[in-house]
Design an enzyme around this catalytic site. Sequence first.
Site, short mmCIF file in Angstrom:
data_model
loop_
_atom_site.label_atom_id
_atom_site.label_comp_id
_atom_site.label_asym_id
_atom_site.label_seq_id
_atom_site.Cartn_x
_atom_site.Cartn_y
_atom_site.Cartn_z
N GLU A 1 -0.01 -5.23 11.58
CA GLU A 1 0.73 -4.75 10.41
C GLU A 1 2.22 -5.08 10.51
OE1 GLU A 1 -0.28 -0.79 8.56
OE2 GLU A 1 1.72 -0.32 9.30
N HIS B 1 0.85 -1.19 0.00
CA HIS B 1 0.00 0.00 0.00
C HIS B 1 0.88 1.24 0.00
CE1 HIS B 1 -0.32 0.74 4.68
NE2 HIS B 1 0.88 0.33 4.34
N HIS C 1 4.94 0.35 -0.32
CA HIS C 1 5.65 -0.63 0.50
C HIS C 1 4.66 -1.72 0.89
CE1 HIS C 1 3.65 1.95 3.40
NE2 HIS C 1 3.82 1.00 4.31
N HIS D 1 -1.26 -10.37 -1.75
CA HIS D 1 -0.39 -10.00 -2.86
C HIS D 1 -1.02 -8.95 -3.78
CE1 HIS D 1 1.94 -13.35 -1.34
NE2 HIS D 1 2.97 -12.79 -1.98
N HIS E 1 3.43 -5.15 3.74
CA HIS E 1 3.42 -5.72 5.08
C HIS E 1 3.00 -7.18 5.02
CE1 HIS E 1 3.86 -1.83 7.06
NE2 HIS E 1 2.94 -1.37 6.24
N CYS F 1 5.71 6.13 4.84
CA CYS F 1 4.61 5.29 4.33
C CYS F 1 3.86 5.93 3.16
CB CYS F 1 3.65 4.93 5.46
SG CYS F 1 4.40 3.80 6.66
#
Length: 151
Positions: A136, A16, A29, A75, A31, A25
């Site tokens: 997260e 995201h 990137h 994904h 998680h 952020c």
Amino acid sequence: MDRIRITKQFSFETGHALYGYDGKCRNVHGHSYKLSVTVIGTPISDTQHVKLGMVIDFGDLKKIVKEEVVDVFDHATVFNKHTPHIELAQELQQRGHQVILADYQPTSENMVIDFAQKIAKRLPENIQLFSLRLQETDSSYAEWFASDNLG
């Protein structure tokens, strides 16, 4: 009859970017999310029922969460649909990547609200969503509780 909470845990990988955010952020990137889904209900007491003693079959809960959350978000890359990254999102889609353009900023907080709404709609009438926990990172998570959202 006693009401019992049961929890099933799920894992998925999602990318995201936070549109307009003033930190790292804002960049695309990902998680390794961990989602804990807790429901509450009364165990089945009908001795003729194949699921005697269960609040809900863990397999039935797994099917709901996989269809509504895991299979959709795993994904994938999630962007706020108002992001200036829209061209990037469209290019990724054209290249065959799974992209979700959400009506919200894709923070853990907003994602857990979205997931709660999707899962709650699919649960049998006698089962209620009690809580969700979306982890997260190893040290950061958002939680949603039905008791905090009454009314």
